[in-house]
Design an enzyme around this catalytic site. Structure first.
Site, PDB file in Angstrom:
ATOM      1  N   PHE A 129       0.969  -1.148  -0.025  1.00  0.00           N
ATOM      2  CA  PHE A 129      -0.057  -0.023  -0.098  1.00  0.00           C
ATOM      3  C   PHE A 129       0.928   1.225   0.006  1.00  0.00           C
ATOM      4  O   PHE A 129       2.143   1.331   0.538  1.00  0.00           O
ATOM      5  CB  PHE A 129      -0.821  -0.005   1.152  1.00  0.00           C
ATOM      6  N   GLN A 252      -7.683  14.960   3.372  1.00  0.00           N
ATOM      7  CA  GLN A 252      -6.930  14.129   2.401  1.00  0.00           C
ATOM      8  C   GLN A 252      -7.838  14.098   1.133  1.00  0.00           C
ATOM      9  O   GLN A 252      -9.125  13.724   1.330  1.00  0.00           O
ATOM     10  CB  GLN A 252      -6.838  12.658   2.968  1.00  0.00           C
ATOM     11  N   HIS A 254      -7.940  11.668  -2.022  1.00  0.00           N
ATOM     12  CA  HIS A 254      -7.508  10.532  -2.390  1.00  0.00           C
ATOM     13  C   HIS A 254      -7.127  10.562  -3.999  1.00  0.00           C
ATOM     14  O   HIS A 254      -8.255  11.217  -4.564  1.00  0.00           O
ATOM     15  CB  HIS A 254      -8.444   9.362  -2.121  1.00  0.00           C
ATOM     16  N   LEU A 264     -14.450   5.611  -4.531  1.00  0.00           N
ATOM     17  CA  LEU A 264     -12.838   5.496  -4.362  1.00  0.00           C
ATOM     18  C   LEU A 264     -12.751   4.212  -5.343  1.00  0.00           C
ATOM     19  O   LEU A 264     -13.485   3.081  -5.336  1.00  0.00           O
ATOM     20  CB  LEU A 264     -12.553   5.174  -3.084  1.00  0.00           C
ATOM     21  N   GLU A 267      -6.716   2.091  -3.338  1.00  0.00           N
ATOM     22  CA  GLU A 267      -5.021   2.104  -3.557  1.00  0.00           C
ATOM     23  C   GLU A 267      -4.644   0.902  -3.807  1.00  0.00           C
ATOM     24  O   GLU A 267      -3.551   0.482  -4.432  1.00  0.00           O
ATOM     25  CB  GLU A 267      -4.410   2.677  -2.274  1.00  0.00           C
ATOM     26  N   ARG A 298      -0.459   9.621  -0.353  1.00  0.00           N
ATOM     27  CA  ARG A 298      -1.739  10.095  -1.214  1.00  0.00           C
ATOM     28  C   ARG A 298      -1.480  11.493  -1.537  1.00  0.00           C
ATOM     29  O   ARG A 298      -2.175  11.973  -2.795  1.00  0.00           O
ATOM     30  CB  ARG A 298      -2.808   9.905  -0.484  1.00  0.00           C
ATOM     31  N   HIS A 364     -11.481  12.661   0.873  1.00  0.00           N
ATOM     32  CA  HIS A 364     -11.611  11.429   1.287  1.00  0.00           C
ATOM     33  C   HIS A 364     -11.742  11.320   2.935  1.00  0.00           C
ATOM     34  O   HIS A 364     -12.432  10.776   3.500  1.00  0.00           O
ATOM     35  CB  HIS A 364     -10.588  10.770   0.787  1.00  0.00           C
ATOM     36  N   ARG A 406      -2.741  11.265   6.069  1.00  0.00           N
ATOM     37  CA  ARG A 406      -2.896   9.813   6.767  1.00  0.00           C
ATOM     38  C   ARG A 406      -2.379   8.851   5.510  1.00  0.00           C
ATOM     39  O   ARG A 406      -2.706   8.923   4.326  1.00  0.00           O
ATOM     40  CB  ARG A 406      -4.248   9.404   6.719  1.00  0.00           C
TER      41      ARG A 406
END
Lengths: 593, 234
Positions: A129, A252, A254, A264, A267, A298, A364, A406
Site C-alpha cells: 500500500f 486528504q 485521495h 474510491l 489504492e 496520497r 476522502h 494519513r
C-alpha cells in the site's frame, strides 16, 4: 402553566456508557465496554443509520500491521512511515502506540471472526500500500491485511456481530444533536440529546461516559468518496460546545476517485501493480516519486495529478487522468479486487481488463477533528486538559496519528486501536463515576431547534445551500490553496451560514422526517467548513495535504505545531491556538518518495 | 435527458391509502436512480422519504422495487432504467412512509441465526487462528452480504409466510456454519431446521437475481439444507 407542563417532553434513558456512531471505532469501544464491565453493564450505541450501514463498511483495501507474514517487517518501520507520511505533524508518541498495538489488535480482530484473506500457510495475507516501506523508505513492503477489497465491510460486520453476541443495546436511527454538559465547557459530559428519526421525539441519554465515533465530514466537498450521511455531526457538536477542533486544515484528497462520481477506487489497485498514466500515455509518477512511484503517499500523488492536468496533460485536455490495471489479469481483478472491478463496470460501463479508467482526486478523509489523548479522552484546550466523561475515536477524532496526511490502511487501524483503547478507558471511568446530572438546557435547546424548523413556513431549501458550500469548498479549499482563494471561501461560507438560518423544512410530519435531518446536517457541515477554512488560511506553509500555492515550502521553524480552532460564540472568526508536535524518535527530514 | 419518475407514495399521517406521484427530472444517462430521488427530495418535494447512505452499493440502505425488480437505487443507472422509471417500496414489509419500510422483523431474523463467530479458544502461540485459503473460500460468497433485504423481500415464500426466516438470514447463517473456525454449527443448524427455516425455500431463485452483491443465495441455502439433512435435523 406550571413549570412541569412547560418542560419539553423528553424520553429519558439512563445508561452506563453511550457510544455515538456504529462504525468500527464505536463498535470496538462498545465491545470493550461490555467485556470490561460485564453483561449487566448498560452500554448503548446510538446511530443515525443501522449499524451495518456505517461508512467503515466502504473501506476497501486493507488494515495495516507489521505482522511480517509474507516478508520481513517491524512495527518500528511502520511507525517511521506513519510519521513521514504525516509530514512530521504526527505526534510520535501516539503513532508509536498505534503501530505497536496494531499487531495485537489485528490478531484480536481475527479471533473475533474477521475473515482475512490467507496465505498458503493459513496465516493472514498481506499486500502493498502507498507509503508503507521496508527499513525507512527502501522499497514498498507488504503490510496491509485485507479481506478481498472489502476489508472495511468485513471489519464492520465482525464487530457488529460480536456486539450482538454480547448484547450491546442499539438505538438505530437516532440523530444526536447535542452533548449534555450541565456545567458548561469546564465540566463533565453527562450524556447526549438525540432526535429519534422514526418519531421526531427528543431522547435524553444520560451516561457516565460518552464516546463520539461519528466519522468524518467529507460532504463539505463536492467530489468526495464519503457517504451522504458524513456531515460532521459529532465534530460540529463539540465545536459548538466551545471545545477545540485540531488540524482541520488537513483534509486528504485521495488520488483515485472515480471521475465526477468521487467514489474510491482502492489504492490496492496500485498496490497490486496498477499505475497512473496521463493524457499522453506516460507513467508520470516516475517523475514525481522516483522510488515509490505510484505508491507514494496520497497527498503527493493527488498533487502530481493536479500538476499534470495544469500542464495540459490531462486526458483530452480535461481534468482527469487514467488508472491502468489492464495488465493485472483476470485472476487478480476478480479475486483480490472484485468490488473495484464491479464499480468500474457498473458506473462507467468499462472493462478493467481492456479499458483505461478515468480518475480524479476526491475528498476522502479528515486528518483533523476533536483532539484526544491516546485513550480517547477529549482535550478541552491546547494545554492538554481533558473533558471528564467525554471521549472521541475514529475519523471524528484527532489523536494525532495522521498528522498532515494519513497513510492508506492507517484509518482502519486507527478506529480499531483507538476505539478499543477508548472503550477500555471508559470502562475505568464508568466504574468510578457518580450518577450523571441531566442537562435540561440541552434538552430544551434541541426541542426548540426541532420545533422552530418544523414551524417555519417558508425559506430557502437546505440542498441549495449545501450544493453551493460543497462547490466552493472543493474549488477554493481543495488540493491547492492560496490566501486569495481562502479569503473568498471564508466570506462565502459565512454568507451561506447566514442563509442557512432561514431554511425551510417542507416535510411537516413527525414520522421519518428526513427533510428535517437534512436541514440539521447542513448546520453541522457549515461549522466544519468554517473551522477548516479558518485553520487553512492561517497556516502559511505547505505540509502534507495542506498545499499552499503562495507558501510552497514546509516551514518547520514556525509551523511544526497543531492548530486548535475554537468557535467564536458571537459568530465571528474562530480563535486559533497552537500546540507543539510531540517528537520522540524521528527528527523532521525533507519528504521524498 | 428528461426522466418521468413515478413513485409510489404513502404517508400514514395524512394519506388514507398509497398513491402514485409523477415527477419530471433532468438527468444524465450515467446518473443513478438515487440521483433522481435526490433531485425530487432536494428541489421539488421535501416530503419524499427513503433511506440511503453510501451511494455506491456497499451500505445496503436503498433497496427498492425499481421498474418491477428489487435493486439498489444507487447501483441502477438511468441509461439502463430508461426515460420512464417506476419506484416502489420493497414488498413483504410494512410501509412506514413512501419507500421506507419497517426493517425490525428483518433484523430480528438476522439476530436469530447467531450471526457471530463462536469460538473462545485462541492459539497458544499468541497468533491468529490458522485457516487455509480453501477453508476461507467456503464462506467467501456469503461474507459479502450487506443486509439490504433485496433477496428476502423478493422471495415469494417470504411474501406468503412472513415468519419464514428468509434468504438473508440463511446467508448469514451459512457465513458461520461453513467457517472452519466456528464451533456453533450444530446450534445454527437446529435453528435452520425449524419449520420456518430452510425448508420454506422453494428454489424460485428470485433471491439470486435480486442480490446486488452477486451472492449465489440459492446455492447457499441448498448447502445449508444439505447440512441440516446430513446431520439429522430434518
Amino acid at each position: 402553566m406550571t413549570d412541569a407542563s412547560a418542560r419539553p417532553r423528553v424520553r429519558i434513558h439512563d445508561l452506563d456508557a453511550v457510544v455515538v456512531g456504529a462504525g468500527g471505532a464505536g463498535l470496538y469501544a462498545a465491545l470493550e465496554l461490555k467485556r470490561n464491565l460485564g453483561p449487566e453493564a448498560r452500554i448503548g450505541v446510538i446511530s443515525k443509520l443501522y449499524p451495518s450501514r456505517s461508512h467503515t463498511g466502504a473501506a476497501q483495501g486493507g488494515v495495516c500491521a507489521a505482522l511480517g507474514t509474507t516478508e520481513e517487517d517491524h512495527w518500528e518501520w511502520h511507525w517511521f512511515d506513519t510519521v513521514k507520511g504525516g509530514d512530521y505533524l504526527v505526534d510520535q508518541d501516539a503513532a508509536e502506540v498505534m503501530c505497536h498495538d496494531a499487531v495485537e489488535t489485528i490478531i484480536n480482530l481475527e479471533h473475533l471472526g474477521m475473515p482475512f484473506n490467507r496465505t498458503e500457510e493459513g496465516r493472514i495475507d498481506q499486500r502493498r500500500f502507498g507509503g508503507h516501506t521496508r527499513n525507512e523508505g527502501e522499497a514498498p513492503v507488504r503490510r496491509a491485511c485485507f479481506a478481498a477489497d472489502r476489508t472495511g465491510h468485513a471489519i464492520l460486520q465482525t464487530l457488529f456481530q460480536q456486539c450482538i453476541r454480547l448484547d450491546v443495546a442499539f438505538y438505530d436511527e437516532y440523530q444526536v444533536l447535542d452533548l449534555q454538559m450541565p456545567d458548561g465547557p469546564d465540566g463533565r459530559v453527562t450524556g447526549v440529546v438525540a432526535l429519534q428519526t422514526s418519531t421526531s421525539e427528543i431522547h435524553s441519554f444520560r451516561a457516565k461516559a460518552v464516546l463520539f465515533a461519528t466519522g468524518g465530514f467529507g460532504k463539505i466537498f463536492k467530489v468526495t468518496s464519503n457517504a451522504h450521511t458524513l456531515t460532521g455531526d459529532g465534530v460540529a457538536i463539540a465545536y459548538r460546545r466551545g471545545l477545540p477542533l485540531e488540524d482541520m486544515e488537513f483534509f486528504q484528497f485521495h488520488p483515485t476517485g472515480m471521475y465526477k462520481l468521487g467514489f474510491l477506487l482502492s489504492e490496492a489497485m496500485r498496490g497490486e501493480g496498477g499505475f497512473l498514466v496521463n493524457g499522453e500515455g506516460e507513467r508520470f509518477m516516475e517523475r514525481y516519486a522516483p522510488t515509490m512511484k505510484d505508491l507514494a503517499s496520497r497527498d503527493v500523488v493527488s498533487r502530481s495529478i493536479y500538476q499534470e492536468i495544469a500542464a495540459g496533460r490531462g486526458v483530452n485536455g480535461k481534468d482527469f487522468v487514467h488508472l491502468d490495471v489492464r495488465h493485472l489479469g483476470a485472476q487478480v481483478l476478480n479475486e483480490k479486487l472484485p468490488d473495484m472491478s464491479g464499480f468500474i463496470r457498473t458506473y462507467f460501463g468499462l472493462e478493467p481488463l481492456t479499458d483505461l479508467v478515468p480518475i480524479q482526486p476526491t475528498a476522502h478523509y479528515a486528518m483533523g477533528g476533536i483532539p484526544t489523548d491516546i485513550d480517547g479522552r477529549v482535550l478541552a484546550d491546547e494545554g492538554g486538559r481533558a473533558v471528564p466523561g467525554f471521549y472521541a475515536a475514529g475519523e471524528c477524532a484527532c489523536v494525532s496519528v495522521h498528522g498532515g496526511n494519513r497513510l492508506g490502511t492507517n484509518s482502519l487501524l486507527d478506529i480499531l486501536v483507538f476505539g478499543r483503547r477508548a472503550g477500555i478507558a471508559m470502562a475505568d471511568e464508568v466504574r468510578a463515576a457518580e450518577a450523571p446530572v441531566a442537562d435540561r438546557a440541552a434538552e430544551a435547546g434541541v426541542t426548540t431547534t426541532r420545533d422552530e424548523l418544523l414551524a417555519r413556513p417558508d425559506g430557502e431549501r437546505p440542498a441549495v445551500i449545501r450544493a453551493e458550500l460543497a462547490e466552493i469548498m472543493f474549488s477554493h479549499c481543495g488540493v491547492y490553496r492560496t490566501a486569495a482563494l481562502l479569503g473568498e471561501c471564508r466570506t462565502a461560507v459565512r454568507a451561506l451560514a447566514e442563509r442557512a438560518a432561514h431554511v425551510v423544512v417542507q416535510d411537516k410530519g413527525r414520522r421519518y422526517n428526513t427533510d428535517l435531518a437534512d436541514a440539521l446536517e447542513l448546520g453541522f457541515l457549515l461549522d466544519c467548513a468554517e473551522a477548516t477554512v479558518a485553520s487553512a488560511a492561517a497556516r502559511t506553509e505547505s505540509r502534507g495535504a495542506h498545499a499552499r500555492d503562495d507558501f510552497p515550502d514546509r516551514d518547520d521553524v514556525d509551523w511544526l505545531k497543531h492548530t486548535f480552532a475554537f468557535r467564536d460564540a458571537a459568530g465571528g472568526t474562530p480563535r486559533l491556538a497552537y500546540k507543539p508536535v510531540t517528537i520522540t524518535r524521528f527528527p523532521p527530514k525533507p519528504r521524498v518518495y | 435527458m428528461e426522466i418521468q419518475l413515478r413513485v409510489r407514495r404513502y404517508d400514514p399521517e395524512s394519506d388514507p391509502a398509497p398513491h402514485w406521484d409523477e415527477f419530471r427530472v433532468e438527468a444524465e444517462p450515467s446518473d443513478r436512480v438515487l440521483d433522481l430521488l435526490h433531485q425530487v427530495k432536494w428541489y421539488q418535494d421535501g416530503t419524499l422519504t427513503f433511506r440511503r447512505s453510501c451511494g455506491h452499493g456497499v451500505c445496503g440502505s436503498d433497496a427498492m422495487l425499481i421498474n418491477g425488480r428489487n435493486r439498489l437505487a444507487c447501483e441502477y443507472l438511468v441509461k439502463d432504467a430508461g426515460s420512464r422509471v417506476t419506484v416502489e417500496p420493497v414488498r413483504g414489509m410494512r410501509v412506514i412512509k413512501d419507500l421506507l419500510v419497517d426493517m425490525d422483523g428483518f433484523w430480528d431474523k438476522y439476530r436469530s441465526v447467531m450471526p457471530f463467530l463462536v469460538n473462545d479458544e485462541v492459539p497458544t502461540d499468541g497468533l491468529e487462528r490458522r485457516q487455509s485459503p480453501e477453508e476461507r473460500d467456503r464462506f467467501e460468497d456469503t461474507s459479502k452480504c450487506i443486509m439490504c433485504g433485496a433477496c428476502t423481500t423478493g422471495c415469494p415464500s417470504f411474501w406468503s409466510n412472513p415468519d419464514y426466516v428468509g434468504p438473508a438470514a440463511i446467508v448469514n447463517a451459512h457465513r458461520f456454519i461453513f467457517d472452519s473456525r466456528d464451533t456453533a454449527a450444530e446450534e445454527r443448524l437446529e435453528i435452520m431446521a425449524d419449520a420456518d427455516g430452510v425448508w420454506r425455500c422453494r428454489t424460485i431463485f428470485n433471491c439470486v437475481e435480486a442480490c446486488p452483491r452477486g451472492i449465489n443465495v440459492t446455492r447457499a441455502i441448498m448447502e445449508v439444507t444439505r447440512e441440516v439433512s446430513g446431520t439429522g435435523h430434518g
